[in-house]
Design a protein around this motif. Structure first.
Motif, PDB file in Angstrom:
ATOM      1  N   GLY A   3       8.489  -8.481  -3.117  1.00  0.00           N
ATOM      2  CA  GLY A   3       8.484  -8.533  -1.672  1.00  0.00           C
ATOM      3  C   GLY A   3       9.836  -8.255  -1.045  1.00  0.00           C
ATOM      4  N   ALA A   4      10.923  -8.392  -1.780  1.00  0.00           N
ATOM      5  CA  ALA A   4      12.248  -8.106  -1.244  1.00  0.00           C
ATOM      6  C   ALA A   4      12.519  -6.614  -1.341  1.00  0.00           C
ATOM      7  CB  ALA A   4      13.306  -8.883  -2.023  1.00  0.00           C
ATOM      8  N   ASN A   5      13.228  -6.079  -0.350  1.00  0.00           N
ATOM      9  CA  ASN A   5      13.595  -4.674  -0.390  1.00  0.00           C
ATOM     10  C   ASN A   5      14.870  -4.475  -1.193  1.00  0.00           C
ATOM     11  OD1 ASN A   5      11.486  -3.486   1.029  1.00  0.00           O
ATOM     12  ND2 ASN A   5      12.440  -3.857   3.005  1.00  0.00           N
ATOM     13  N   TRP A   6      14.853  -3.454  -2.020  1.00  0.00           N
ATOM     14  CA  TRP A   6      16.014  -3.052  -2.801  1.00  0.00           C
ATOM     15  C   TRP A   6      16.307  -1.595  -2.492  1.00  0.00           C
ATOM     16  CZ3 TRP A   6      18.716  -6.130  -6.434  1.00  0.00           C
ATOM     17  CH2 TRP A   6      18.260  -7.449  -6.496  1.00  0.00           C
ATOM     18  N   ARG A   7      17.550  -1.207  -2.654  1.00  0.00           N
ATOM     19  CA  ARG A   7      17.947   0.164  -2.343  1.00  0.00           C
ATOM     20  C   ARG A   7      18.126   0.953  -3.633  1.00  0.00           C
ATOM     21  NH1 ARG A   7      19.444   2.946   1.840  1.00  0.00           N
ATOM     22  NH2 ARG A   7      19.549   1.103   3.171  1.00  0.00           N
ATOM     23  N   ARG A  87      16.748   5.315  -0.809  1.00  0.00           N
ATOM     24  CA  ARG A  87      15.517   4.781  -0.245  1.00  0.00           C
ATOM     25  C   ARG A  87      15.464   3.266  -0.428  1.00  0.00           C
ATOM     26  NH1 ARG A  87      15.526   9.292   1.260  1.00  0.00           N
ATOM     27  NH2 ARG A  87      13.860  10.866   1.182  1.00  0.00           N
ATOM     28  N   LEU A  88      14.884   2.576   0.572  1.00  0.00           N
ATOM     29  CA  LEU A  88      14.568   1.157   0.439  1.00  0.00           C
ATOM     30  C   LEU A  88      13.165   1.017  -0.120  1.00  0.00           C
ATOM     31  CD1 LEU A  88      15.931  -0.396   3.752  1.00  0.00           C
ATOM     32  CD2 LEU A  88      16.811  -0.782   1.445  1.00  0.00           C
ATOM     33  N   THR A  89      12.982   0.081  -1.064  1.00  0.00           N
ATOM     34  CA  THR A  89      11.668  -0.096  -1.679  1.00  0.00           C
ATOM     35  C   THR A  89      11.530  -1.511  -2.206  1.00  0.00           C
ATOM     36  OG1 THR A  89      10.163   0.748  -3.389  1.00  0.00           O
ATOM     37  CG2 THR A  89      12.512   0.714  -3.920  1.00  0.00           C
ATOM     38  N   PRO A  90      10.335  -2.097  -2.148  1.00  0.00           N
ATOM     39  CA  PRO A  90      10.109  -3.366  -2.841  1.00  0.00           C
ATOM     40  C   PRO A  90       9.915  -3.121  -4.326  1.00  0.00           C
ATOM     41  CG  PRO A  90       8.101  -2.655  -1.764  1.00  0.00           C
ATOM     42  CD  PRO A  90       9.157  -1.655  -1.380  1.00  0.00           C
ATOM     43  N   PHE A  91      10.233  -4.104  -5.144  1.00  0.00           N
ATOM     44  CA  PHE A  91       9.991  -4.000  -6.573  1.00  0.00           C
ATOM     45  C   PHE A  91       8.528  -4.337  -6.856  1.00  0.00           C
ATOM     46  CE2 PHE A  91      14.525  -4.707  -8.415  1.00  0.00           C
ATOM     47  CZ  PHE A  91      14.908  -3.490  -7.882  1.00  0.00           C
ATOM     48  N   PRO A  92       7.960  -3.759  -7.937  1.00  0.00           N
ATOM     49  CA  PRO A  92       6.541  -3.941  -8.208  1.00  0.00           C
ATOM     50  C   PRO A  92       6.165  -5.289  -8.804  1.00  0.00           C
ATOM     51  CG  PRO A  92       7.536  -2.591  -9.910  1.00  0.00           C
ATOM     52  CD  PRO A  92       8.593  -2.820  -8.877  1.00  0.00           C
ATOM     53  N   ASP A  93       7.147  -6.062  -9.270  1.00  0.00           N
ATOM     54  CA  ASP A  93       6.834  -7.271 -10.039  1.00  0.00           C
ATOM     55  C   ASP A  93       8.048  -8.176 -10.004  1.00  0.00           C
ATOM     56  OD1 ASP A  93       6.356  -9.034 -12.429  1.00  0.00           O
ATOM     57  OD2 ASP A  93       4.608  -7.746 -12.640  1.00  0.00           O
ATOM     58  N   SER A  94       7.841  -9.461 -10.273  1.00  0.00           N
ATOM     59  CA  SER A  94       8.976 -10.396 -10.306  1.00  0.00           C
ATOM     60  C   SER A  94       9.809 -10.254 -11.576  1.00  0.00           C
ATOM     61  CB  SER A  94       8.479 -11.835 -10.168  1.00  0.00           C
ATOM     62  OG  SER A  94       7.580 -12.154 -11.209  1.00  0.00           O
ATOM     63  N   HIS A  95       9.250  -9.637 -12.603  1.00  0.00           N
ATOM     64  CA  HIS A  95       9.978  -9.404 -13.854  1.00  0.00           C
ATOM     65  C   HIS A  95      10.010  -7.900 -14.091  1.00  0.00           C
ATOM     66  CE1 HIS A  95       9.941 -13.678 -14.695  1.00  0.00           C
ATOM     67  NE2 HIS A  95       8.643 -13.687 -14.463  1.00  0.00           N
ATOM     68  N   CYS A  96      11.163  -7.314 -13.778  1.00  0.00           N
ATOM     69  CA  CYS A  96      11.269  -5.854 -13.767  1.00  0.00           C
ATOM     70  C   CYS A  96      12.362  -5.356 -14.698  1.00  0.00           C
ATOM     71  CB  CYS A  96      11.559  -5.351 -12.359  1.00  0.00           C
ATOM     72  SG  CYS A  96      10.244  -5.642 -11.182  1.00  0.00           S
ATOM     73  N   MET A  97      12.304  -4.068 -14.961  1.00  0.00           N
ATOM     74  CA  MET A  97      13.331  -3.395 -15.750  1.00  0.00           C
ATOM     75  C   MET A  97      13.571  -2.013 -15.154  1.00  0.00           C
ATOM     76  SD  MET A  97      11.183  -2.104 -19.080  1.00  0.00           S
ATOM     77  CE  MET A  97       9.775  -0.987 -18.866  1.00  0.00           C
ATOM     78  N   ILE A  98      14.714  -1.449 -15.503  1.00  0.00           N
ATOM     79  CA  ILE A  98      14.995  -0.050 -15.212  1.00  0.00           C
ATOM     80  C   ILE A  98      14.674   0.757 -16.464  1.00  0.00           C
ATOM     81  CG2 ILE A  98      16.719   1.637 -14.494  1.00  0.00           C
ATOM     82  CD1 ILE A  98      18.428  -0.679 -13.510  1.00  0.00           C
TER      83      ILE A  98
END
Length: 207
Positions: A3-7, A87-98
């Motif tokens: 739900g938080a936006n990340w750049r 771009r600003l975007t929300p992450f898809p999950d609370s546990h994420c990786m690059i």
């Protein structure tokens, strides 16, 4: 992080220039020409390395920096550091990786209509690509970048007459760790179509 936006930003770092990864951020550093040094580690041309916030980066030749940073931070500009796409975007999950990889496709190859399980930036390294991303159609040339949110339907067509190659950096759920595919066909008919691509995984890093 849900739900938080990340750049998500991809930068050019010019030959001889230096920078640091944004505070609270994560990055994939790709040595597009010559080499680079990331936190004292050498990165050979055509290779990349992950880095955390505050890590020092220096470029012997043109270096691409794919950075994921808190959304409150604007895209940065500095001596030798130039944003290409942000771009600003929300992450898809609370546990994420690059995940960072290289995607290569032969002349005339067209991807089935699809989306991915998370947002990401792609940057064409060589070739020429016609990209349909949702309602947008763009002709992408070498050096240009594009963004996919993971929600819209995407079709890519290699119109170069030769092999296309692009670098892809996505934010994905940790459930896909280990190279598990993030590709989601748009329909069963699209799922039956061949994917004529060669993938080279650079690696994954938890966020």
């Amino acid at each position: 992080m849900t739900g938080a936006n990340w750049r998500m930003t991809v930068y050019d770092l010019a030959a001889g220039a230096h920078c640091t990864v944004a505070p609270g951020g994560n990055a994939f550093i790709y040595a597009a020409a010559s080499g680079a040094v990331v936190s004292g580690r050498n990165v050979e041309p055509g290779q990349g390395a992950f880095a955390k916030g505050g890590a020092a980066v220096s470029a012997s030749g043109l270096t691409w920096i794919f950075e994921i940073a808190p959304g409150a931070l604007p895209a940065r500009r500095g001596e030798g550091l130039s944003p290409v796409l942000s771009r600003l975007t929300p992450f898809p999950d609370s546990h994420c990786m690059i995940r960072a990889d290289r995607v290569e496709a032969p002349a005339g190859a067209q991807t089935p209509a699809h989306h991915h399980r998370g947002p990401g930036i792609r940057r064409l390294e060589s070739g020429l690509l016609l990209a349909e991303v949702g309602d947008h159609l763009d002709r992408i040339e070498a050096g240009q970048a594009w963004f996919e949110s993971g929600c819209e339907t995407v079709v890519g067509l290699n119109i170069s007459g030769g092999v296309n190659a692009f670098i892809r950096v996505m934010v994905l759920p940790m459930a896909l760790a280990g190279g598990e595919s993030s590709f989601v066909p748009a329909t069963p008919d699209e799922a039956a179509k061949p994917r004529i691509v060669t993938l080279t995984l650079f690696g994954e890093q938890p966020i």
